[in-house]
Design an enzyme around this catalytic site. Structure first.
Site, PDB file in Angstrom:
ATOM      1  N   CYS A  99       0.834  -1.137   0.037  1.00  0.00           N
ATOM      2  CA  CYS A  99       0.057   0.138   0.139  1.00  0.00           C
ATOM      3  C   CYS A  99       0.971   1.239   0.016  1.00  0.00           C
ATOM      4  O   CYS A  99       1.793   1.321   1.007  1.00  0.00           O
ATOM      5  CB  CYS A  99      -0.814  -0.036   1.258  1.00  0.00           C
ATOM      6  SG  CYS A  99      -1.748   1.569   1.459  1.00  0.00           S
TER       7      CYS A  99
ATOM      8  N   GLY B 173       7.955   5.223   8.856  1.00  0.00           N
ATOM      9  CA  GLY B 173       8.166   5.392   9.971  1.00  0.00           C
ATOM     10  C   GLY B 173       7.703   4.123  10.835  1.00  0.00           C
ATOM     11  O   GLY B 173       8.651   3.317  11.606  1.00  0.00           O
ATOM     12  N   GLY B 174       6.642   3.772  10.769  1.00  0.00           N
ATOM     13  CA  GLY B 174       6.210   2.703  11.481  1.00  0.00           C
ATOM     14  C   GLY B 174       6.223   1.354  10.713  1.00  0.00           C
ATOM     15  O   GLY B 174       6.925   0.234  11.414  1.00  0.00           O
TER      16      GLY B 174
ATOM     17  N   TYR C 196       0.645  -5.890  11.714  1.00  0.00           N
ATOM     18  CA  TYR C 196      -1.026  -6.102  12.049  1.00  0.00           C
ATOM     19  C   TYR C 196      -1.338  -6.066  13.471  1.00  0.00           C
ATOM     20  O   TYR C 196      -1.701  -7.125  13.805  1.00  0.00           O
ATOM     21  CB  TYR C 196      -1.296  -7.419  11.114  1.00  0.00           C
ATOM     22  CG  TYR C 196      -1.014  -7.465   9.770  1.00  0.00           C
ATOM     23  CD1 TYR C 196      -0.910  -6.154   8.989  1.00  0.00           C
ATOM     24  CD2 TYR C 196      -0.769  -8.791   8.894  1.00  0.00           C
ATOM     25  CE1 TYR C 196      -0.598  -6.542   7.652  1.00  0.00           C
ATOM     26  CE2 TYR C 196      -0.325  -8.613   7.729  1.00  0.00           C
ATOM     27  CZ  TYR C 196      -0.298  -7.464   7.178  1.00  0.00           C
ATOM     28  OH  TYR C 196      -0.033  -7.399   5.614  1.00  0.00           O
TER      29      TYR C 196
HETATM   30  P1  FDA Z   1       1.739   4.857  12.340  1.00  0.00           P
HETATM   31  O1  FDA Z   1       2.166   6.180  12.118  1.00  0.00           O
HETATM   32  O2  FDA Z   1       0.298   4.543  12.810  1.00  0.00           O
HETATM   33  O3  FDA Z   1       2.916   4.180  13.181  1.00  0.00           O
HETATM   34  C1  FDA Z   1       2.752   2.702  13.583  1.00  0.00           C
HETATM   35  C2  FDA Z   1       3.507   2.575  14.988  1.00  0.00           C
HETATM   36  O4  FDA Z   1       4.704   2.893  14.620  1.00  0.00           O
HETATM   37  C3  FDA Z   1       3.012   3.419  16.033  1.00  0.00           C
HETATM   38  O5  FDA Z   1       3.257   2.749  17.202  1.00  0.00           O
HETATM   39  C4  FDA Z   1       4.020   4.719  15.876  1.00  0.00           C
HETATM   40  O6  FDA Z   1       4.069   5.467  17.191  1.00  0.00           O
HETATM   41  C5  FDA Z   1       5.302   4.237  15.323  1.00  0.00           C
HETATM   42  N1  FDA Z   1       6.063   5.002  14.718  1.00  0.00           N
HETATM   43  C6  FDA Z   1       5.732   5.830  13.595  1.00  0.00           C
HETATM   44  N2  FDA Z   1       6.632   6.266  12.998  1.00  0.00           N
HETATM   45  C7  FDA Z   1       7.716   6.386  13.930  1.00  0.00           C
HETATM   46  C8  FDA Z   1       9.099   6.702  14.023  1.00  0.00           C
HETATM   47  N3  FDA Z   1       9.325   7.611  13.261  1.00  0.00           N
HETATM   48  N4  FDA Z   1       9.866   6.371  15.065  1.00  0.00           N
HETATM   49  C9  FDA Z   1       9.430   5.664  16.080  1.00  0.00           C
HETATM   50  N5  FDA Z   1       7.979   5.147  16.018  1.00  0.00           N
HETATM   51  C10 FDA Z   1       7.535   5.455  14.934  1.00  0.00           C
HETATM   52  N6  FDA Z   1       2.227  -3.965   6.259  1.00  0.00           N
HETATM   53  C11 FDA Z   1       3.112  -4.691   5.359  1.00  0.00           C
HETATM   54  O7  FDA Z   1       4.128  -5.173   6.088  1.00  0.00           O
HETATM   55  N7  FDA Z   1       2.951  -4.784   4.227  1.00  0.00           N
HETATM   56  C12 FDA Z   1       1.906  -4.224   3.472  1.00  0.00           C
HETATM   57  O8  FDA Z   1       1.785  -4.538   2.467  1.00  0.00           O
HETATM   58  C13 FDA Z   1       0.823  -3.477   4.349  1.00  0.00           C
HETATM   59  N8  FDA Z   1      -0.202  -2.752   3.651  1.00  0.00           N
HETATM   60  C14 FDA Z   1      -0.909  -2.182   4.741  1.00  0.00           C
HETATM   61  C15 FDA Z   1      -2.220  -1.453   4.120  1.00  0.00           C
HETATM   62  C16 FDA Z   1      -2.865  -0.600   4.883  1.00  0.00           C
HETATM   63  C17 FDA Z   1      -4.245   0.022   4.158  1.00  0.00           C
HETATM   64  C18 FDA Z   1      -2.751  -0.465   6.060  1.00  0.00           C
HETATM   65  C19 FDA Z   1      -3.620   0.215   7.011  1.00  0.00           C
HETATM   66  C20 FDA Z   1      -1.568  -1.078   6.760  1.00  0.00           C
HETATM   67  C21 FDA Z   1      -0.918  -1.943   5.998  1.00  0.00           C
HETATM   68  N9  FDA Z   1       0.270  -2.435   6.330  1.00  0.00           N
HETATM   69  C22 FDA Z   1       1.145  -3.418   5.749  1.00  0.00           C
HETATM   70  C23 FDA Z   1       0.526  -2.552   8.017  1.00  0.00           C
HETATM   71  C24 FDA Z   1       1.485  -1.237   8.055  1.00  0.00           C
HETATM   72  O9  FDA Z   1       2.981  -1.706   8.002  1.00  0.00           O
HETATM   73  C25 FDA Z   1       1.637  -0.897   9.839  1.00  0.00           C
HETATM   74  O10 FDA Z   1       0.358  -0.434  10.073  1.00  0.00           O
HETATM   75  C26 FDA Z   1       2.685   0.170   9.866  1.00  0.00           C
HETATM   76  O11 FDA Z   1       3.105   0.239  11.026  1.00  0.00           O
HETATM   77  C27 FDA Z   1       2.267   1.399   9.561  1.00  0.00           C
HETATM   78  O12 FDA Z   1       3.264   2.462   9.940  1.00  0.00           O
HETATM   79  P2  FDA Z   1       2.519   3.918   9.551  1.00  0.00           P
HETATM   80  O13 FDA Z   1       3.915   5.007   9.573  1.00  0.00           O
HETATM   81  O14 FDA Z   1       2.042   4.374   8.432  1.00  0.00           O
HETATM   82  O15 FDA Z   1       1.756   4.120  10.870  1.00  0.00           O
END
Ligand code: FDA
Length: 545
Positions: free
Chosen positions: A169, A175-176, A474
């Site tokens: 996606c 970051g996460g 997840y």
């Molecule tokens: P978000 O900002 O919510 O962060 C997730 C966690 O990491 C939180 O605890 C946050 O505090 C922490 N965090 C974020 N940035 C940080 C930083 N800079 N330093 C320290 N901590 C930090 N997964 C996968 O492996 N393959 C895939 O293809 C997909 N596809 C997918 C599609 C959709 C629509 C969704 C909703 C989710 C996925 N995912 C996925 C799951 C995805 O990998 C997972 O939700 C990640 O943690 C998202 O990272 P974000 O930064 O977007 O989330």
């Protein structure tokens, strides 16, 4: 006191002192804001009085379950742009005792990057997202507020034959995503995103900026898969890019029960993890509702075989013929395209769409959802699959989905302790269970969540056991949580921790205790720090006698 320390007393000490200090559950946000302005902080600061507050908060919320009027909201949102600004925010939060949540792309399945019950500040990294690609040494520095889509776009701007093995996606934040592992369609050839991180810049709980050398190998190990928001705030990642051919081949073949879906899914379990590592075929399972069948009452299951091959059609067809002839793949069902075009294909965009959509941080659609994950070591018998189909015919499963992603290839070669992500050799595939709905309200949510819990319970005999493994990206709070208000015992966290990290959990606790003993970075499933000082004193006292 005698020198002998029994296991029982050791565990007792561990239990009592492995704690989270939640002393900072206070609302000091005015002091926090004053601290920021005292040090000439220029990053934007939003409070509920600010007209942009709601749009900034909601922009990165990917799960509507956490965007309701009842969802707890932050007192302040800060959107720093530079490393020094992020550093200042951390220092002020620490100084004033404000609880923080770090948000990258906001895709956390349980909303942990922007929801908590205590007074808190969101550090939203959306403005910290520069990407610097170096084709000569096949590497890139990616700031932690960037998304996968932005990363793929910037790589493709510079090269047609380089890519990166991260998620499907494009709106997911690095970051996460990288913090929890991050897998995509190239995992059988190159492993996951975290396997391909070669350096990082991080702010620790003392506000120091560290790189790989200064943070040391233990911490560098922990941040590559040990989950976000436990060890520090990642500012940027240095990644190793991977070779991709000029043309890849994609296909999607939909098979209903009437078209032998059960037997095909059953057979795929034997071959999906054994194919040549250039071939990745996943299966998306859902119910085909009667309305989509032209109004008649027939309902069926649809298994969608969705694939990317790192090569051209001519090389793919013999591999399919030899290993999975039952699927009956034909040349005209295959499409050749560049790797970057394939990222659009898998994200659901139509052919010919401009690559610019990769820069769009808004998802095509946002819904309410709940997800869970499982790992499979032994093929599920046909009868077991039929039981799953029966659950999919229940009312709540109208928009349910199961995604089966094959392992094998490179995933079998990487040691399970190489990084905290432990799911390697022995796994045939991973399952993501998902249920979506579109109406707000606790009753509707409860109905759908209890359906997915029933499915999870049904799956018990077919999936990994001791522990029942799960994928941290997840995130699923059903498998255990830290006690938000009181103490986080090591034993409490071990319940969910061993599911996500297996034997790597203890090393994560060790690193956490070393780098963030006061548990500044925390959430409901962050790694606990063990307050070892009392244990240390106890041991030293013993020796002195
Ligand atoms: P978000 O900002 O919510 O962060 C997730 C966690 O990491 C939180 O605890 C946050 O505090 C922490 N965090 C974020 N940035 C940080 C930083 N800079 N330093 C320290 N901590 C930090 N997964 C996968 O492996 N393959 C895939 O293809 C997909 N596809 C997918 C599609 C959709 C629509 C969704 C909703 C989710 C996925 N995912 C996925 C799951 C995805 O990998 C997972 O939700 C990640 O943690 C998202 O990272 P974000 O930064 O977007 O989330």
């Amino acid at each position: 006191m005698g020198p002998h320390i029994s296991l029982v007393s050791f565990l007792l000490v561990l239990f009592v002192f492995s704690s989270t200090s939640w002393a900072t559950l206070v609302d000091n946000h005015e002091e926090f804001i004053r601290c920021l302005s005292n040090c000439n902080q220029t990053s934007s600061v939003y409070t509920p009085n600010n007209s942009s507050y709601s749009s900034i908060l909601q922009f990165s919320i990917q799960n509507l379950r956490f965007n309701t009027t009842k969802t707890p909201k932050p007192l302040v949102i800060v959107t720093p742009t530079s490393e020094s600004e992020v550093q200042q925010v951390i220092i002020c939060a620490k100084k004033t005792g404000m609880h923080i949540r770090v948000r990258g792309g906001g895709h956390d399945y349980e909303g942990l990057s922007y929801v908590t019950e205590v007074p808190f500040v969101i550090i939203d990294l959306i403005e910290h997202r520069a990407i610097n690609v170096n084709v000569n040494d096949k590497s890139a520095w990616v700031e932690a507020g960037a998304t996968n889509g932005e990363l793929y776009y910037r790589i493709a701007e510079k090269s047609k034959t380089l890519g990166f093995p991260a998620g499907v996606c494009p709106t997911v934040g690095v970051g996460g995503h990288f913090s929890g592992g991050g897998y995509g369609l190239m995992l059988r050839k190159y492993g996951i995103a975290a396997d391909n991180i070669v350096d990082a810049r991080l702010i620790d709980a003392n506000g120091r900026i560290l790189d790989r050398v200064s943070m040391g190998e233990d911490l560098f190990w922990a941040i590559r898969g040990g989950g976000g928001n436990s060890f520090g705030l990642v500012l940027s990642w240095k990644i190793k890019l991977v070779d991709v051919p000029e043309k890849v081949t994609v296909f999607t073949l939909d098979k209903t029960l009437e078209q032998n879906a059960t037997k095909l899914v059953h057979k795929w379990q034997y071959v999906g993890s054994r194919f040549h590592e250039d071939l990745f075929i996943r299966i998306l399972i859902s119910r085909l509702n009667s309305s989509s069948q032209g109004g008649n009452n027939n309902q069926t299951i649809i298994a969608s075989f969705n694939s990317m091959f790192l090569g051209e059609i001519d090389r793919l067809l013999p591999i399919m013929q030899e290993n999975f002839p039952e699927l009956g793949l034909r040349r005209e069902e295959c499409i050749e395209m560049s790797w970057i075009e394939s990222t659009l294909y898998f994200a659901g965009f139509s052919r010919g769409e401009s690559l610019d959509v990769l820069l769009n941080r808004t998802q095509l659609s946002s819904r309410y959802f709940k997800a869970k994950s499982d790992y499979v070591y032994q093929p599920i018998p046909e009868g077991g699959l039929e039981g799953i189909w029966r659950l999919f015919f229940e009312d709540e499963a109208a928009s349910a989905q199961m995604i089966l992603s094959p392992y094998g290839g490179r995933m079998n070669e990487i040691a399970s302790s190489s990084i905290p992500f432990p799911h390697r050799a022995g796994n045939l595939y991973k399952i993501q269970h998902l249920v979506y709905w579109d109406e707000e309200g606790e009753e509707v949510a409860e109905k759908h969540i209890s359906w997915i819990r029933r499915l999870y319970s049904y799956m018990t005999p077919f999936v990994s056991m001791f522990p029942r493994a799960a994928y941290i990206n997840y995130r699923d709070l059903d498998i255990g949580v830290n006690n938000i208000k009181g103490y986080t015992s090591y034993l409490q966290a071990k319940v969910w921790g061993t599911k996500y990290f297996k034997n790597n959990f203890n090393r994560l606790v060790f690193v956490k205790t070393k780098v963030d003993p006061s548990n500044f970075f925390r959430n409901k499933q962050s790694i606990p720090s063990i307050h070892l000082l009392p244990l240390y004193n106890y041991l030293v006292e013993d020796k002195g006698e």
